[in-house]
Design a protein around this motif. Structure first.
Motif, short mmCIF file in Angstrom:
data_model
loop_
_atom_site.label_atom_id
_atom_site.label_comp_id
_atom_site.label_asym_id
_atom_site.label_seq_id
_atom_site.Cartn_x
_atom_site.Cartn_y
_atom_site.Cartn_z
N LYS A 183 -38.70 -17.41 13.52
CA LYS A 183 -37.83 -18.10 14.47
C LYS A 183 -36.40 -18.16 13.96
N PHE A 184 -36.24 -18.47 12.68
CA PHE A 184 -34.91 -18.53 12.07
C PHE A 184 -34.21 -17.17 12.14
N TYR A 185 -34.88 -16.12 11.71
CA TYR A 185 -34.28 -14.79 11.74
C TYR A 185 -33.85 -14.41 13.16
N TYR A 186 -34.68 -14.75 14.14
CA TYR A 186 -34.39 -14.42 15.54
C TYR A 186 -33.25 -15.28 16.09
N ASP A 187 -33.38 -16.59 15.95
CA ASP A 187 -32.40 -17.52 16.52
C ASP A 187 -31.01 -17.37 15.90
N TYR A 188 -30.96 -17.08 14.61
CA TYR A 188 -29.67 -16.97 13.93
C TYR A 188 -29.23 -15.52 13.71
N ARG A 189 -29.98 -14.58 14.30
CA ARG A 189 -29.64 -13.16 14.26
C ARG A 189 -29.44 -12.67 12.83
N VAL A 190 -30.35 -13.04 11.95
CA VAL A 190 -30.30 -12.59 10.56
C VAL A 190 -30.98 -11.23 10.52
N LEU A 191 -30.18 -10.18 10.42
CA LEU A 191 -30.67 -8.81 10.46
C LEU A 191 -30.79 -8.27 9.04
N GLY A 192 -31.25 -7.04 8.90
CA GLY A 192 -31.41 -6.42 7.59
C GLY A 192 -30.11 -6.45 6.79
N GLY A 193 -30.19 -6.97 5.56
CA GLY A 193 -29.05 -7.07 4.67
C GLY A 193 -28.22 -8.32 4.84
N ASP A 194 -28.40 -9.03 5.95
CA ASP A 194 -27.60 -10.22 6.20
C ASP A 194 -27.90 -11.34 5.22
N PRO A 195 -26.88 -12.12 4.83
CA PRO A 195 -27.09 -13.25 3.93
C PRO A 195 -27.60 -14.47 4.69
N PHE A 196 -28.38 -15.30 3.99
CA PHE A 196 -28.80 -16.59 4.54
C PHE A 196 -29.11 -17.53 3.37
N ARG A 197 -29.16 -18.81 3.72
CA ARG A 197 -29.43 -19.84 2.72
C ARG A 197 -30.72 -20.57 3.05
N VAL A 198 -31.33 -21.16 2.04
CA VAL A 198 -32.53 -21.97 2.21
C VAL A 198 -32.24 -23.37 1.71
N GLY A 199 -32.45 -24.35 2.57
CA GLY A 199 -32.23 -25.74 2.19
C GLY A 199 -33.48 -26.57 2.38
#
Length: 166
Positions: free
Chosen positions: A147-163
């Motif tokens: 859901k997170f990857y889809y909703d926030y458009r986190v594609l291959g190589g994209d940065p993201f954080r975990v809280g």
């Protein structure tokens, strides 16, 4: 850097529809694991990040890996020899779906009470942590991430954080 990136990429799990959307590619979105909903998962991620593993902030985000072979290798190197414990499953951090997993270097670590045969008290930004957590929480994490990857458009190589949230 581009200020805005737009695409019509397919969703995180292939069954969600393609949709047009835009993101600020250099700003890593944050997924939150709730301590109240997922106490074992949140505890493991908190310990792993506390030992120096990346993903906590803008300076050290995780990067999404969409290659199935290296995702499986990340998971196998972190949890391939995990014990069979009723109601539990092996969680790895950084997530198997990142470029920061064990397929890309480092060694496995764990923490007291995790039931994993690996060194404890290991610190540093390279490697991965493994811990046996409640199976239902570990399974739910997959849905949270899709859901997170889809909703926030986190594609291959994209940065993201975990809280960790309340």
């Amino acid at each position: 850097m581009a200020e805005i990136s737009c695409d019509n990429a397919v969703g995180a799990n292939g069954s969600r529809p393609a949709r047009v959307g835009c993101v600020v590619p250099w700003f890593p979105a944050q997924v939150l694991y709730s301590r109240s909903s997922y106490p074992a998962l949140a505890a493991h991620v908190s310990q792993a990040q506390g030992s120096g593993l990346p993903g906590t902030g803008f300076a050290n985000p995780l990067n999404r890996n969409v290659d199935t072979a290296t995702t499986n290798l990340n998971r196998s190197r972190a949890c391939g020899d995990a014990p069979s414990i009723s109601g539990k499953s092996c969680d790895e951090y950084p997530l198997a779906s990142t470029y920061q997993g064990l397929a890309f270097g480092g060694t496995r670590r764990t923490f007291a009470g995790c039931n994993i045969n690996a060194p404890t008290n290991v610190t540093g930004p390279i490697g991965a942590s493994a811990c046996m957590i409640t199976a239902s929480e570990n399974n739910a994490q997959g849905g949270v991430m899709a859901k997170f990857y889809y909703d926030y458009r986190v594609l291959g190589g994209d940065p993201f954080r975990v809280g960790i949230g309340a």
